[in-house]
Enzyme design. Structure first.
Site, PDB file in Angstrom:
ATOM      1  N   GLY A 184       0.927  -1.221   0.016  1.00 13.00           N
ATOM      2  CA  GLY A 184       0.021   0.012  -0.094  1.00 13.00           C
ATOM      3  C   GLY A 184       1.062   1.408   0.031  1.00 13.00           C
ATOM      4  N   ARG A 207      14.684  -0.180   0.550  1.00  9.54           N
ATOM      5  CA  ARG A 207      14.741  -1.329   1.212  1.00  9.54           C
ATOM      6  C   ARG A 207      15.215  -2.319   0.238  1.00  9.54           C
ATOM      7  NH1 ARG A 207      10.148  -3.466   5.002  1.00  9.54           N
ATOM      8  NH2 ARG A 207       8.834  -3.917   3.007  1.00  9.54           N
ATOM      9  N   ASP A 216       1.928 -11.380   7.128  1.00 10.85           N
ATOM     10  CA  ASP A 216       2.233 -10.565   5.985  1.00 10.85           C
ATOM     11  C   ASP A 216       3.466  -9.712   6.302  1.00 10.85           C
ATOM     12  OD1 ASP A 216       0.569  -9.160   7.904  1.00 10.85           O
ATOM     13  OD2 ASP A 216       1.166  -7.380   6.698  1.00 10.85           O
TER      14      ASP A 216
HETATM   15  P1  AMP Z   1       2.453  -2.830   7.860  1.00  6.83           P
HETATM   16  O1  AMP Z   1       1.812  -2.710   9.148  1.00  6.83           O
HETATM   17  O2  AMP Z   1       3.402  -1.646   7.793  1.00  6.83           O
HETATM   18  O3  AMP Z   1       3.178  -4.223   7.652  1.00  6.83           O
HETATM   19  O4  AMP Z   1       1.263  -2.659   7.064  1.00  6.83           O
HETATM   20  C1  AMP Z   1       0.177  -3.473   6.880  1.00  6.83           C
HETATM   21  C2  AMP Z   1      -0.604  -3.095   5.467  1.00  6.83           C
HETATM   22  O5  AMP Z   1      -0.759  -1.669   5.744  1.00  6.83           O
HETATM   23  C3  AMP Z   1       0.371  -3.233   4.396  1.00  6.83           C
HETATM   24  O6  AMP Z   1      -0.691  -3.793   3.340  1.00  6.83           O
HETATM   25  C4  AMP Z   1       0.567  -1.775   4.022  1.00  6.83           C
HETATM   26  O7  AMP Z   1       1.078  -1.866   2.780  1.00  6.83           O
HETATM   27  C5  AMP Z   1      -0.501  -1.014   4.455  1.00  6.83           C
HETATM   28  N1  AMP Z   1      -0.023   0.313   4.970  1.00  6.83           N
HETATM   29  C6  AMP Z   1       0.607   0.852   6.017  1.00  6.83           C
HETATM   30  N2  AMP Z   1       0.816   2.254   5.979  1.00  6.83           N
HETATM   31  C7  AMP Z   1       0.065   2.638   4.814  1.00  6.83           C
HETATM   32  C8  AMP Z   1       0.022   3.899   4.371  1.00  6.83           C
HETATM   33  N3  AMP Z   1       0.481   4.888   4.967  1.00  6.83           N
HETATM   34  N4  AMP Z   1      -0.528   3.805   3.354  1.00  6.83           N
HETATM   35  C9  AMP Z   1      -1.137   2.862   2.485  1.00  6.83           C
HETATM   36  N5  AMP Z   1      -0.790   1.549   2.839  1.00  6.83           N
HETATM   37  C10 AMP Z   1      -0.432   1.503   3.939  1.00  6.83           C
HETATM   38 MG    MG Z   2       3.976  -5.206   6.446  1.00 11.46          MG
END
Ligand code: AMP
Ligand code: MG
Length: 482
Positions: free
Chosen positions: A94, A178, A254
């Site tokens: 995302g 990354r 994930d």
């Molecule tokens: P994470 O908690 O960073 O592993 O993210 C979990 C999910 O939320 C993944 O699909 C990320 O791509 C999405 N995500 C986290 N932060 C954002 C953001 N600021 N904008 C869009 N998607 C996000």
């Molecule tokens: Mg993640």
């Protein structure tokens, strides 16, 4: 060319994008979103060299996605995942965009991804952006983990965007470049399993084997061999975390890499005083991802992977479940083997006895009771110094050492090679982030990074980085996870 030419064009990044060549069910093409005023914070030139990338090609414009280098094929990858135990059938990148892959100097294929480069079709309500704090945290933590010798994604660049992102307050925006062996997760398998898309799942199994487990290409049952291999790497990885006091913080499926690297540094931290209940993430209300829960959670995540592979394990579903269950139940034994191997070294043993597990557990119990700092205590043992609070344990240890055939010097060398003097202490990480956000001062980041590059070696004058927080300094929650 005349001598007055400032510099020739940088050598192009040698992209070869195998994931982008997989079917369109697995990813979506997407370009980074332009930002106002990119500025480089840091380029990891050592890593650039390892990747065969000309550092001149790593400009601020490339770091934020304003310039997409020649040969890149920017995509967002599809994945699903269990978040805190709840299944979300579609997550996906995302706010991360995979620029492409390069084959490094060791012949290993590596992803180059921009994290925070703008929205993608998977962004849902998110802005696709990252704030400066988490970018610096991930840069520092991942490079520190690498220096500790623990498999991890790496940080190639960090840059600010010149734009603000809104979290709880307005914060400077940033992008992290990354590098990973791949960004394929347990959740990637779940994405296709949830859609009953066996064709994509099959291609994914083959892709992952070719890329991360080439020895399995000729296995009789590739999916089963893959499950075994991923279990082995996860067991090894989590045991390494536990041996340095690392708490990942968000071990959702994930965020569980198929290659066995540490991935997605959010509200992660290293424990100070030893307590298996330690949690840093402000969103982890029930301690699901507490320090001492990480092995059972890894097993749980692997069970979710096994479920996605059922159709390939046996044509009869009940049989397939039986096979998978048996494998997953074997995880604790595999994990304990790695755990013991690591903690034996931490107390200086090269021989094996049945009582070793109890001896190590007795040490940890004593540490917990006396609220001893995990890193300092093991480093003291490694340096042959007296660690207070261990009076009743020490004689048992000395007894055991008498039955361990090893010269004193060798033993302490071994211990120092697995018990670091320096870890990224959370109170210092927070201080480093505040300096960058409030004053644009990156010196604390640079200083800390430098010390953490040689974690197993005492560095005169750097004592501050090895000290435990004083009571007021200890931080119990990390709010800037994302
Ligand atoms: P994470 O908690 O960073 O592993 O993210 C979990 C999910 O939320 C993944 O699909 C990320 O791509 C999405 N995500 C986290 N932060 C954002 C953001 N600021 N904008 C869009 N998607 C996000
Ligand atoms: Mg993640």
């Amino acid at each position: 060319m005349t001598a007055t030419t400032a510099s020739s064009a940088p050598r192009p990044i040698p992209f070869d994008n195998s994931y982008a060549r997989l079917p369109g069910t697995m990813h979506v093409g997407v370009n980074p979103t332009f930002v106002e005023a990119p500025r480089l914070i840091k380029v990891n030139s050592g890593l650039a060299d390892e990747l065969g990338i000309d550092p001149e090609a790593l400009t601020a414009e490339v770091a934020v996605g304003n310039a997409v280098p020649e040969g890149a094929a920017p995509i967002a990858q599809a994945y699903a995942g269990h978040q805190f135990g709840n299944f979300v059938p579609q997550l996906g990148d995302g706010r991360a965009i995979l620029l492409g892959e390069v084959v490094d100097r060791n012949g290993i294929r590596r992803d180059i991804q921009l994290k925070g480069a703008g929205p993608t079709p998977f962004s849902r309500r998110g802005d696709g952006r990252a704030a400066l704090g988490p970018v610096l945290r991930e840069y520092l933590m991942s490079e520190a983990m690498h220096a500790l010798g623990i498999p991890t994604t790496r940080a190639l660049m960090a840059a600010t965007t010149g734009e603000r992102v809104y979290r709880e307050t307005m914060l400077p925006g940033a992008v992290l470049t990354r590098v990973a062996a791949s960004h394929i997760r347990v959740g990637t398998f779940q994405f296709f399993a949830a859609r009953r898309d066996l064709d994509s799942l099959n291609l994914l199994v083959d892709h992952v084997i070719a890329r991360h487990y080439p020895d399995l290409a000729t296995a009789e049952n590739k999916a089963l061999a893959l499950l075994d291999a991923v279990m082995e790497r996860q067991a090894k990885l989590v045991s390494r975390w536990v041996q340095v006091g690392f708490i990942h913080g968000v071990m959702n499926t994930d965020n569980t890499s198929i290659s066995g690297e540490t991935i997605d540094y959010g509200p992660c931290a290293f424990m100070d005083a030893y307590d298996p209940q330690t949690v840093f993430s402000s969103i982890d209300e029930y301690g699901r991802y507490a320090y001492g829960n990480q092995a059972p959670i890894a097993q749980w995540n692997l069970a979710r992977l096994a479920e996605t592979l059922l159709p390939f394990l046996h044509e009869n579903r009940d049989e397939a479940i039986k096979i998978a269950t048996e494998r997953i139940e074997g995880f604790p034994a595999i994990y304990t083997r790695y755990w013991l191997d690591g903690f034996r070294k931490k107390i200086g043993l090269v021989s094996e006895e049945d009582g070793d597990l109890d001896l190590i557990q007795a040490l940890l119990d004593a540490m917990q009771l006396a609220r001893l700092d995990f890193t300092i205590t093991f480093r003291k043992l490694a340096n042959g110094e007296e660690a207070s609070g261990l009076q009743s344990w020490t004689p048992k240890w000395h007894d055991r050492l008498e039955r361990d055939p090893q010269p004193h010097e060798e033993r302490h060398k071994l211990m120092r090679s697995v018990s670091p003097a320096y870890i990224p202490r959370n109170h210092l990480v927070e201080e480093m982030i505040q300096a960058a956000i409030e004053r644009g001062d990156y010196q604390p980041f640079e200083n800390m990074l430098r010390v953490l590059m040689m974690p197993y070696q005492e560095q005169p004058g750097m004592e501050r980085y090895s000290e435990a927080p004083v009571p007021g300094e200890a931080l119990y929650r990390t709010f800037c996870g994302t």
